[in-house]
Design a protein around this motif. Structure first.
Motif, PDB file in Angstrom:
ATOM      1  N   HIS A 238     -11.377  -5.463   7.344  1.00  0.00           N
ATOM      2  CA  HIS A 238     -10.679  -6.801   6.965  1.00  0.00           C
ATOM      3  C   HIS A 238     -10.854  -7.566   8.341  1.00  0.00           C
ATOM      4  O   HIS A 238     -10.862  -8.792   8.117  1.00  0.00           O
TER       5      HIS A 238
ATOM      6  N   GLN B 149      -3.733   9.347   4.383  1.00  0.00           N
ATOM      7  CA  GLN B 149      -4.454   8.373   3.935  1.00  0.00           C
ATOM      8  C   GLN B 149      -4.261   7.092   4.323  1.00  0.00           C
ATOM      9  O   GLN B 149      -4.982   6.033   4.890  1.00  0.00           O
ATOM     10  N   VAL B 150      -2.852   6.775   4.325  1.00  0.00           N
ATOM     11  CA  VAL B 150      -2.617   5.257   5.027  1.00  0.00           C
ATOM     12  C   VAL B 150      -3.035   5.084   6.264  1.00  0.00           C
ATOM     13  O   VAL B 150      -3.289   3.973   6.507  1.00  0.00           O
TER      14      VAL B 150
ATOM     15  N   GLU C 126      -5.171   6.714   8.279  1.00  0.00           N
ATOM     16  CA  GLU C 126      -6.613   6.815   8.722  1.00  0.00           C
ATOM     17  C   GLU C 126      -7.656   5.928   7.751  1.00  0.00           C
ATOM     18  O   GLU C 126      -8.787   5.808   8.157  1.00  0.00           O
ATOM     19  N   ASP C 127      -7.076   5.634   6.486  1.00  0.00           N
ATOM     20  CA  ASP C 127      -8.058   4.837   5.723  1.00  0.00           C
ATOM     21  C   ASP C 127      -7.134   3.706   4.924  1.00  0.00           C
ATOM     22  O   ASP C 127      -7.161   3.698   3.756  1.00  0.00           O
TER      23      ASP C 127
ATOM     24  N   GLN D  52      -4.276  -2.522   7.797  1.00  0.00           N
ATOM     25  CA  GLN D  52      -5.495  -2.212   8.748  1.00  0.00           C
ATOM     26  C   GLN D  52      -4.993  -2.833  10.197  1.00  0.00           C
ATOM     27  O   GLN D  52      -5.142  -2.142  11.145  1.00  0.00           O
TER      28      GLN D  52
ATOM     29  N   GLN E 253      -6.309   0.224   3.326  1.00  0.00           N
ATOM     30  CA  GLN E 253      -6.996  -0.222   2.405  1.00  0.00           C
ATOM     31  C   GLN E 253      -6.817  -2.011   2.458  1.00  0.00           C
ATOM     32  O   GLN E 253      -7.521  -2.788   2.699  1.00  0.00           O
ATOM     33  N   ALA E 254      -5.449  -2.232   2.561  1.00  0.00           N
ATOM     34  CA  ALA E 254      -4.963  -3.577   2.674  1.00  0.00           C
ATOM     35  C   ALA E 254      -5.176  -4.234   4.160  1.00  0.00           C
ATOM     36  O   ALA E 254      -5.374  -3.389   4.806  1.00  0.00           O
ATOM     37  N   ALA E 255      -5.579  -5.402   4.083  1.00  0.00           N
ATOM     38  CA  ALA E 255      -5.924  -5.994   5.424  1.00  0.00           C
ATOM     39  C   ALA E 255      -4.541  -6.134   6.174  1.00  0.00           C
ATOM     40  O   ALA E 255      -5.023  -5.714   7.656  1.00  0.00           O
TER      41      ALA E 255
ATOM     42  N   GLU F 101       0.663  -1.216   0.043  1.00  0.00           N
ATOM     43  CA  GLU F 101       0.250   0.037   0.006  1.00  0.00           C
ATOM     44  C   GLU F 101       0.757   1.292   0.133  1.00  0.00           C
ATOM     45  O   GLU F 101       2.057   1.172   0.627  1.00  0.00           O
ATOM     46  N   HIS F 102       0.450   2.190  -0.582  1.00  0.00           N
ATOM     47  CA  HIS F 102       1.111   3.597  -0.617  1.00  0.00           C
ATOM     48  C   HIS F 102       0.262   4.768  -0.851  1.00  0.00           C
ATOM     49  O   HIS F 102      -0.642   4.426  -1.411  1.00  0.00           O
ATOM     50  N   GLY F 103       0.622   5.956  -0.310  1.00  0.00           N
ATOM     51  CA  GLY F 103      -0.356   6.958  -0.449  1.00  0.00           C
ATOM     52  C   GLY F 103       0.098   7.999   0.374  1.00  0.00           C
ATOM     53  O   GLY F 103       1.098   7.979   1.104  1.00  0.00           O
ATOM     54  N   LEU F 104      -0.608   9.173   0.662  1.00  0.00           N
ATOM     55  CA  LEU F 104      -0.347  10.303   1.548  1.00  0.00           C
ATOM     56  C   LEU F 104      -0.254   9.606   2.881  1.00  0.00           C
ATOM     57  O   LEU F 104      -1.099   8.791   3.169  1.00  0.00           O
TER      58      LEU F 104
ATOM     59  N   ARG G 201      -9.833   7.944   0.948  1.00  0.00           N
ATOM     60  CA  ARG G 201     -10.093   7.658  -0.468  1.00  0.00           C
ATOM     61  C   ARG G 201     -11.279   7.475  -0.879  1.00  0.00           C
ATOM     62  O   ARG G 201     -12.169   7.020  -0.215  1.00  0.00           O
TER      63      ARG G 201
ATOM     64  N   THR H 105      -8.248  12.730   2.745  1.00  0.00           N
ATOM     65  CA  THR H 105      -7.474  11.739   3.615  1.00  0.00           C
ATOM     66  C   THR H 105      -8.280  10.410   3.370  1.00  0.00           C
ATOM     67  O   THR H 105      -7.528   9.426   3.751  1.00  0.00           O
TER      68      THR H 105
END
Lengths: 257, 234
Positions: free
Chosen positions: B16, A237-238, A240-241, A248, A243-245, A231-234, B61, B59
């Motif tokens: 998840h 973003q990473v 607070e939101d 998280q 995506q990958a299990a 996963e990569h991002g701001l 997506r 923040t």
């Protein structure tokens, strides 16, 4: 600037049968601080050492926009040129200060040595610059003639940072720069690092397993697991939101104070 | 063209750790905010008001839909499709966000924290500090606290530092998440007046203001979000 400062494409590195880095690509733009997070064994330190030219990846295309806008192919660069780049435009802060310092010469000499390698010759100038940098990293100038081994761990780490920044690098690689330090010392170092990065307009790639450190220092994050970037991002973003299990799980495992 | 234009925005969270439970937070939001206008997000707790602000700020997506922001150069950028560095630039120059929580590096003094975003926009440190000083005074942060880290401050003081930080570097679109929540009446009034001032200077403002009296004072246009659906399992 409309070009990345540093660009990595399809980097892979194996140790025997173990895949440490599996086909990793990313760009770093001028002024950005990129954090690489993941647990021990995720391949993040191997990635950092590979892109900084400390170990040779099995496969990679790495380009760097040098001073005067010269595009340099790091993966094809000969050893002397790479060493020169590492001493001048780049810097590498090791997790353990003893890997980045010379423990048997004085603090002042640790800083001065880098200046001499960059062509400084006058003793007085070098000493003056060394004092300026000791103060910048909040080490008492009176300790200039002391050996680093008489310093505490936090002071050694700050000395290593001074030694690295004295040559005005454009890109700095850091491997767990606050690892192994007391929390109070960590905060002080983070404050110092962020101030230096902002004031000097540096770009940086920081490996850490500490998400709080990543949050405070980096603009962007890459999460690594089993040699892959999952996963990569701001940074926000990473965190607070995610995506990958796995991201998280990582984020939800942060201890709250 | 409004500064902010949102079309058919969808956002869900997939948890998840909870067998992939899906939480639909935003379901087809459409709204726009123009320069010089204050819009207030209304709706019950959990309706997705804060989530919407976080989606606009980049923040969170976005799963589907557009969040178009008019940039200073008369162009638009769609947050839903923007690169991280584009969002970083937008945050510096176009979108300001005042969250309910102050998140700062320990040891940095309040004055420096307030001045920082203005310096990042290119203002000289001296000028930024004088603006910061003025705002901290207006918001009644005693001078003896100015050089201390706000991490040691009370909740209300931290919130005011957060607001001062945003006000020191006003951007064309400002997002406020309950800016008056933990303030005493006097400071609440000051904050509302500062927000009204921003509007009068042409800023587009989208915020969450729970108190109807606040929304009244700001002459805000209400935008209603309905409650979120129950989680679905896939």
């Amino acid at each position: 600037m409309n070009q990345p400062l540093f660009s990595v494409t399809n980097l892979s590195k194996k140790f025997g049968k173990t895949i440490a880095c599996d086909d990793i690509s990313f760009d770093l733009w001028p002024g950005e601080i990129l954090g690489i997070v993941g647990e021990s064994g995720s391949g993040k330190t191997t990635l950092l050492r590979s892109i900084a030219g400390l170990i040779k990846p099995d496969q990679a295309t790495i380009s760097y926009q040098g001073k005067n806008n010269k595009l340099l192919n790091i993966d094809q660069m000969d050893e002397p040129k790479l060493r020169h780049l590492q001493r001048t435009e780049w810097a590498f802060v090791h997790q353990h200060p003893r890997d980045g310092l010379r423990m048997n010469v004085s603090a002042g000499a640790n800083i001065g040595e880098r200046l001499m390698a960059n062509g400084w010759r006058h003793y007085d100038d070098i000493r003056k610059e060394a004092i300026k940098w000791l103060e910048a990293v909040e080490i008492d100038a009176k300790r200039i003639d002391d050996l680093p081994r008489t310093f505490s761990g936090g002071m050694q780490q700050r000395l290593q940072i001074a030694r690295n920044l004295v040559t005005n690098p454009r890109l700095i690689f850091m491997d767990e720069p606050t690892g192994g330090l007391d929390v109070s010392v960590q905060a002080r170092l983070l404050d110092l690092l962020r101030g230096l990065v902002r004031d000097l307009g540096l770009s940086a790639i920081i490996v850490t397993h500490d998400l709080a450190v990543a949050r405070l220092l980096s603009n962007r994050l890459m999460v690594m697991k089993d040699g892959q970037v999952i996963e990569h991002g701001l940074t926000d973003q990473v965190l607070e939101d995610p995506q990958a299990a796995y991201s998280q799980l990582l984020v939800s495992s942060i201890l709250q104070v | 063209m409004p500064i902010l234009q949102i079309k058919n925005l969808h956002k869900k969270f997939t948890l998840h750790a909870q067998n992939g439970a899906v939480l639909n937070v935003l379901n087809g939001i459409n709204l726009q905010v123009k320069a010089g206008e204050i819009a207030a997000l209304c709706g019950p707790s959990g309706a997705g008001k804060s989530s919407l602000l976080k989606a606009i700020y980049g923040t969170y997506r976005i799963d589907d839909g557009d969040i178009k922001i008019k940039t200073t150069k008369q162009k638009t950028i769609n947050i839903a499709k923007a690169e991280p560095r584009q969002i970083m630039n937008l945050r510096r120059d176009v979108i300001g966000y005042v969250s309910q929580f102050l998140r700062v590096i320990p040891r940095i003094g309040a004055l420096d924290i307030v001045a920082e975003p203005a310096i990042m926009q290119g203002m000289s440190p001296d000028q930024a500090h004088s603006i910061a000083l003025d705002l901290l005074d207006q918001l009644r942060i005693p001078q003896k606290l100015h050089n201390l880290s706000p991490l040691t401050f009370s909740g209300g003081e931290q919130q005011r530092v957060n607001i001062a930080r945003a006000m020191a570097a006003p951007r064309p679109l400002m997002l406020f998440d309950e800016p008056t929540a933990s303030l005493d009446p006097q400071n609440r009034q000051t904050v509302l007046e500062l927000i009204a001032q921003l509007r009068d200077q042409g800023t587009a403002i989208l915020g969450i203001f729970h108190d109807p009296a606040d929304r009244n004072f700001l002459q805000a246009r209400d935008i209603h979000l309905s409650a979120v659906k129950e989680p679905e399992h896939v």
